[in-house]
Motif scaffolding. Structure first.
Motif, PDB file in Angstrom:
ATOM      1  N   ALA A 119       0.226   4.107 -13.221  1.00 47.91           N
ATOM      2  CA  ALA A 119       0.778   3.506 -12.165  1.00 47.91           C
ATOM      3  C   ALA A 119       1.871   4.124 -11.543  1.00 47.91           C
ATOM      4  CB  ALA A 119       0.943   2.071 -11.975  1.00 47.91           C
ATOM      5  N   LYS A 120       2.466   4.635 -10.165  1.00 50.76           N
ATOM      6  CA  LYS A 120       3.201   4.774  -9.584  1.00 50.76           C
ATOM      7  C   LYS A 120       4.474   3.804  -9.876  1.00 50.76           C
ATOM      8  CE  LYS A 120       0.882   8.832  -7.137  1.00 50.76           C
ATOM      9  NZ  LYS A 120       0.494   9.775  -6.482  1.00 50.76           N
ATOM     10  N   ILE A 121       3.785   2.814  -8.682  1.00 50.78           N
ATOM     11  CA  ILE A 121       4.938   1.831  -8.604  1.00 50.78           C
ATOM     12  C   ILE A 121       4.124   0.300  -9.941  1.00 50.78           C
ATOM     13  CG2 ILE A 121       5.528  -0.434  -7.066  1.00 50.78           C
ATOM     14  CD1 ILE A 121       4.903   1.833  -4.835  1.00 50.78           C
ATOM     15  N   GLN A 122       5.436  -0.558 -10.385  1.00 47.59           N
ATOM     16  CA  GLN A 122       4.808  -1.881 -11.126  1.00 47.59           C
ATOM     17  C   GLN A 122       4.266  -2.849 -10.500  1.00 47.59           C
ATOM     18  OE1 GLN A 122       8.127  -3.230 -13.087  1.00 47.59           O
ATOM     19  NE2 GLN A 122       7.255  -4.696 -13.832  1.00 47.59           N
ATOM     20  N   PRO A 123       2.933  -2.777 -11.326  1.00 43.98           N
ATOM     21  CA  PRO A 123       2.140  -3.773 -10.777  1.00 43.98           C
ATOM     22  C   PRO A 123       2.360  -5.352 -10.886  1.00 43.98           C
ATOM     23  CG  PRO A 123       1.011  -3.099 -12.440  1.00 43.98           C
ATOM     24  CD  PRO A 123       1.906  -2.224 -12.432  1.00 43.98           C
ATOM     25  N   ASP A 124       2.831  -6.129  -9.845  1.00 50.01           N
ATOM     26  CA  ASP A 124       3.017  -7.378 -10.082  1.00 50.01           C
ATOM     27  C   ASP A 124       2.023  -7.710 -10.910  1.00 50.01           C
ATOM     28  OD1 ASP A 124       5.548  -8.131  -8.602  1.00 50.01           O
ATOM     29  OD2 ASP A 124       4.566  -6.839  -6.828  1.00 50.01           O
ATOM     30  N   CYS A 172      -0.132  -5.292  -1.189  1.00 45.68           N
ATOM     31  CA  CYS A 172      -0.785  -3.554  -1.218  1.00 45.68           C
ATOM     32  C   CYS A 172      -1.352  -3.777  -2.580  1.00 45.68           C
ATOM     33  CB  CYS A 172       0.742  -2.840  -1.600  1.00 45.68           C
ATOM     34  SG  CYS A 172       1.625  -3.116   0.106  1.00 45.68           S
ATOM     35  N   ASN A 189       2.138  -5.655  -4.657  1.00 49.74           N
ATOM     36  CA  ASN A 189       1.251  -5.016  -5.832  1.00 49.74           C
ATOM     37  C   ASN A 189       0.493  -5.614  -6.638  1.00 49.74           C
ATOM     38  OD1 ASN A 189       3.002  -3.315  -4.937  1.00 49.74           O
ATOM     39  ND2 ASN A 189       4.587  -3.386  -5.340  1.00 49.74           N
ATOM     40  N   THR A 242      -4.412  -1.532  -5.433  1.00 52.08           N
ATOM     41  CA  THR A 242      -4.660  -0.190  -5.848  1.00 52.08           C
ATOM     42  C   THR A 242      -5.827  -0.632  -6.369  1.00 52.08           C
ATOM     43  OG1 THR A 242      -2.687   0.634  -6.444  1.00 52.08           O
ATOM     44  CG2 THR A 242      -4.654   2.367  -7.706  1.00 52.08           C
ATOM     45  N   SER A 298       2.119  -1.136 -18.493  1.00 52.81           N
ATOM     46  CA  SER A 298       2.832  -1.153 -17.387  1.00 52.81           C
ATOM     47  C   SER A 298       3.903  -1.796 -17.101  1.00 52.81           C
ATOM     48  CB  SER A 298       1.425  -0.972 -16.092  1.00 52.81           C
ATOM     49  OG  SER A 298       0.866  -2.795 -15.836  1.00 52.81           O
TER      50      SER A 298
END
Length: 407
Positions: A261-266, A222, A194, A224, A288
């Motif tokens: 962020a809805k998903i923790q970014p890498d 993926c 991500n 954003t 995040s």
């Protein structure tokens, strides 16, 4: 000749041989800079810079003295450098290769002081050795024709547009660092990576990173993309549609200060976000809990207004241009140190040569330790006290680490 002179002559001879070996016998040679105690060129210039380049299939050594440059064959270059090093008093020397750096300084008492260091970040030697543009760019390692056409880098015939050469180089050099960072993170092969692109603009980097990493590393990406401008996000969505990537991209019109962020970014990336927008991008990455942050700052004005014009640094601060450049350096020094305080192993590097863009600094951070490590906090506080100001990023992250601001 006395014993001291004998020792110096022997040490200097050994050092010159090591320098010549690095400059003329190592394929990974990048550059060398020599500062002499006497003028060696026009306008009383006392500095020599050496680099290599490929011209018509042959390697040449380019000697630059002030405004003048001269291209020499290996034998001529070696003779010229040897004559200078043995016949003109040297102050300092710095040689860089793909594996190591050598620093040499001649002390006042005639001692030869040499230090050597390994490189932390892999350097791409190929990009420094050729005048041609047929280089080992990441975007040449797979079929990127459709990508480059949709992004507007090439025309309908597949030729690079003249106006896009600089941006093309920037994206490629950024991709090298993304690739190195990916190796550090060691992602699972079956889990998507991500990435969040803050202030994405036309998202050249996002699109290129997805195409490159999926084609060469086999990693599902993926993305954003976040930008405050509706027109930029609309353009990104059209390009994603053209590439058939609508399921893998999310583009959001938002101010990064308000985005969650809805998903923790890498990986959080930011390429040339202006002034405190860079700080917001860094703060977003920290808050995040991104595993890595890659940020190329743009302009840095916020800290400049806090420096004033007096105090012990008055001789610098009274000059507008010097104050501006100092603020740029100090801002990025604060940013890097704050990231260390927040638990990130941080490097500040040049991701592309300055001829391509003056905005060539990159802050590269990977999460490594807990927040508030004593040494990192102490170094940050010493920097803050020395300059008598608290940067915006410290205030922004004060809730996460109160030691960033004065109590």
């Amino acid at each position: 000749m006395n014993a001291k002179q004998d020792d110096f002559a022997r040490d200097w001879r050994d050092t010159v041989r090591e320098i010549e070996g690095m400059v003329f016998d190592m394929q990974s040679f990048i550059s060398a800079t020599f500062k002499f105690k006497e003028a060696i060129g026009p306008e009383d210039n006392a500095e020599l810079k050496i680099r290599t380049a490929e011209v018509r299939g042959k390697t040449i050594w380019q000697f630059t003295k002030g405004p003048e440059s001269q291209n020499l064959s290996r034998s001529a270059a070696k003779r010229t450098l040897g004559k200078l090093l043995y016949e003109t008093p040297v102050d300092q020397a710095h040689v860089t290769t793909g594996e190591a750096d050598l620093h040499c300084r001649i002390a006042k008492k005639g001692r030869v002081l040499v230090s050597r260091s390994k490189l932390d970040l892999e350097r791409d030697v190929a990009k420094t050795r050729s005048h041609d543009r047929q280089k080992d760019y990441p975007l040449t390692r797979f079929d990127s024709a459709a990508l480059l056409r949709v992004l507007g880098f090439t025309d309908s015939q597949g030729s690079m547009k003249p106006s896009m050469h600089a941006k093309y180089r920037q994206v490629n050099e950024f991709l090298r660092i993304v690739e190195t960072t990916l190796a550090d993170l060691a992602p699972s092969s079956d889990a998507p990576l991500n990435l969040v692109d803050v202030g994405c603009g036309k998202a050249y980097l996002s699109f290129a990173a997805k195409a490159y990493l999926e084609a060469t590393a086999g990693v599902k990406i993926c993305f954003t993309g976040i930008d405050v401008r509706e027109s930029a996000i609309a353009s990104c969505r059209r390009m994603a549609d053209a590439l058939g990537w609508t399921e893998d991209f999310t583009f959001v019109v938002a101010d990064i200060a308000d985005f969650k962020a809805k998903i923790q970014p890498d990986i959080v990336m930011s390429l040339h976000a202006c002034d405190t927008a860079t700080d917001e991008a860094l703060a977003f990455g920290v808050e995040s809990q991104a595993r890595a942050i890659l940020c190329a700052p743009c302009c840095q004005h916020e800290l400049q207004s806090k420096l004033g014009t007096g105090g012990p640094h008055q001789a610098i601060l009274r000059n507008g241009i010097l104050k501006e450049r100092l603020a740029d350096i100090l801002t990025d020094a604060f940013r890097a140190q704050i990231l260390r305080v927040m638990g990130y192993k941080t490097q500040v590097v040049e991701f592309i040569d300055q001829q391509a863009t003056a905005r060539n600094i990159l802050i590269r951070a990977t999460r490594a330790s807990r927040v508030g490590m004593h040494n990192a906090v102490g170094e940050y506080q010493a920097l803050r006290e020395a300059w008598g100001c608290t940067p915006f990023l410290a205030e922004r992250l004060a809730a996460a680490c109160s030691e960033l601001v004065e109590s």
